[in-house]
Design a protein around this motif. Structure first.
Motif, short mmCIF file in Angstrom:
data_model
loop_
_atom_site.label_atom_id
_atom_site.label_comp_id
_atom_site.label_asym_id
_atom_site.label_seq_id
_atom_site.Cartn_x
_atom_site.Cartn_y
_atom_site.Cartn_z
N ASN A 61 41.46 33.35 32.04
CA ASN A 61 40.21 33.40 30.94
C ASN A 61 39.04 34.26 31.39
O ASN A 61 37.72 34.51 31.65
N MET A 62 38.53 33.23 33.16
CA MET A 62 37.46 32.91 33.88
C MET A 62 37.72 35.00 34.40
O MET A 62 36.57 35.04 34.35
N ALA A 63 39.02 34.85 34.47
CA ALA A 63 39.56 36.16 35.43
C ALA A 63 38.92 37.81 33.81
O ALA A 63 38.28 38.88 34.74
N GLU A 64 39.40 37.12 33.05
CA GLU A 64 39.08 38.27 32.44
C GLU A 64 37.71 38.79 31.81
O GLU A 64 36.97 39.45 32.00
N TRP A 65 36.96 37.11 32.53
CA TRP A 65 35.12 37.27 31.58
C TRP A 65 34.93 37.69 33.11
O TRP A 65 34.21 38.45 33.21
N ILE A 66 34.87 37.21 33.97
CA ILE A 66 34.37 38.10 35.42
C ILE A 66 35.05 39.69 35.19
O ILE A 66 33.94 40.28 35.53
N VAL A 67 36.14 39.97 35.47
CA VAL A 67 36.23 41.48 34.83
C VAL A 67 34.82 42.02 33.86
O VAL A 67 34.46 43.17 34.09
N ASP A 68 35.32 41.82 32.77
CA ASP A 68 35.00 42.38 31.27
C ASP A 68 32.88 42.25 32.16
O ASP A 68 32.45 42.93 31.62
N THR A 69 32.57 41.58 32.81
CA THR A 69 31.57 40.84 32.81
C THR A 69 30.84 41.65 34.01
O THR A 69 29.39 42.47 34.85
N PHE A 70 31.40 41.89 35.50
CA PHE A 70 30.81 42.31 36.95
C PHE A 70 31.79 43.62 36.89
O PHE A 70 32.04 43.68 38.09
N GLY A 71 32.57 44.17 36.02
CA GLY A 71 33.71 45.24 36.46
C GLY A 71 32.96 46.44 37.23
O GLY A 71 33.76 47.17 38.42
N ASN A 72 32.26 46.93 36.85
CA ASN A 72 30.92 48.26 37.73
C ASN A 72 30.12 47.91 39.01
O ASN A 72 30.23 48.44 39.65
N ASP A 73 30.68 46.40 38.93
CA ASP A 73 29.50 45.63 40.47
C ASP A 73 29.36 44.23 40.86
O ASP A 73 29.54 43.19 40.69
#
Length: 256
Positions: free
Chosen positions: A99-111
């Motif tokens: 879940n943490m990894a998904e949040w990181i991708v969703d929040t910072f996917g472009n940066d």
């Protein structure tokens, strides 16, 4: 299911044994789900579902109910979350880290940030598993600060990994009450010339009464898997002290 007696570094006194037995009886009875449900607050962003949180907390027996515990900050509480109980189970760590990894991708996917900084406590298991899960999409390394298991305090050195000038790091801790430790991790990043990209904790445990938490959650992208209604009191304001309930130190509570 067979329940093993706790492994305790020193002989347990009668009050501790009574507390442990009371908790085990609760977890084996029908009331536990409603007790857990009463603690779980809605989070401002999709994380684990209430059902997932209940199952995770119930299977790990991570919560002490109807207790009187002094936490690391010196505050007292009647319900205590013991993250070490969750950390014993790799599958639960993986569930949270996914879940943490998904949040990181969703929040910072472009940066994407350059790394995660956390302590050498069991929080490192969350950071490393999250990093492993992101390896093929957003490579993020892990840096560690010291942790004293007797005091619960973290140091400001970096004992594993590194933070270089200009790099962006997520500050991660297992549990937060006042926000002090995760904020201190952020300070370690900036002291090394880096930038704080966001903050992450498995659980926020308070009742919304600490101003620093409000400041941090409004300043940074802030993730928490679980938001728990767990009031904390200064010793002078603790009704459990006035009722002369036995007081337990956080570090002396065994796994259930």
């Amino acid at each position: 299911m067979t329940i093993m007696l706790p492994s305790i570094d020193k002989p347990a006194d009668a009050a501790t044994l009574e507390l442990v037995e009371r908790q085990r009886t609760l977890y084996e009875g029908p009331e536990i789900d409603s007790r857990l449900d009463h603690l779980i607050r809605e989070t401002p962003h999709p994380t684990l579902s209430s059902r997932d949180i209940q199952q995770l907390l119930r299977s790990s027996r991570a919560l002490y109910f109807d207790s009187h515990v002094e936490v690391v900050s010196g505050h007292h509480t009647g319900v205590y979350l013991r993250f070490e109980s969750i950390a014993r189970f790799p599958d639960l760590i993986t569930r949270i880290a996914l879940n943490m990894a998904e949040w990181i991708v969703d929040t910072f996917g472009n940066d994407p940030p350059d790394g995660i900084i956390t302590t050498s406590s069991d929080a490192r298991l969350l950071a490393q598993r999250t990093s492993d899960l992101l390896a093929t999409r957003l490579p993020i390394r892990v840096a560690l600060t010291p942790f004293n298991p007797q005091t619960g305090k973290i140091g400001t050195d970096i004992v594993h990994g590194s933070v270089s000038a200009g790099e962006r790091f997520l500050a991660l801790n297992d549990v937060t009450t006042r926000g002090m430790c995760v904020n201190k991790l952020g300070t370690v990043v900036t002291d090394h010339g880096g930038q704080v990209a966001g903050m992450m904790v498995f659980a926020r445990r308070d009742s919304g009464q600490f101003p620093l938490m409000a400041e941090l959650t409004s300043t940074y992208p802030f993730y928490f898997s679980v938001d728990l209604e767990m009031p904390q009191w200064e010793p002078a304001d603790c009704h459990l002290c006035r009722e002369k309930q036995p007081l337990f130190l956080w570090r002396d509570l065994p796994a259930l």
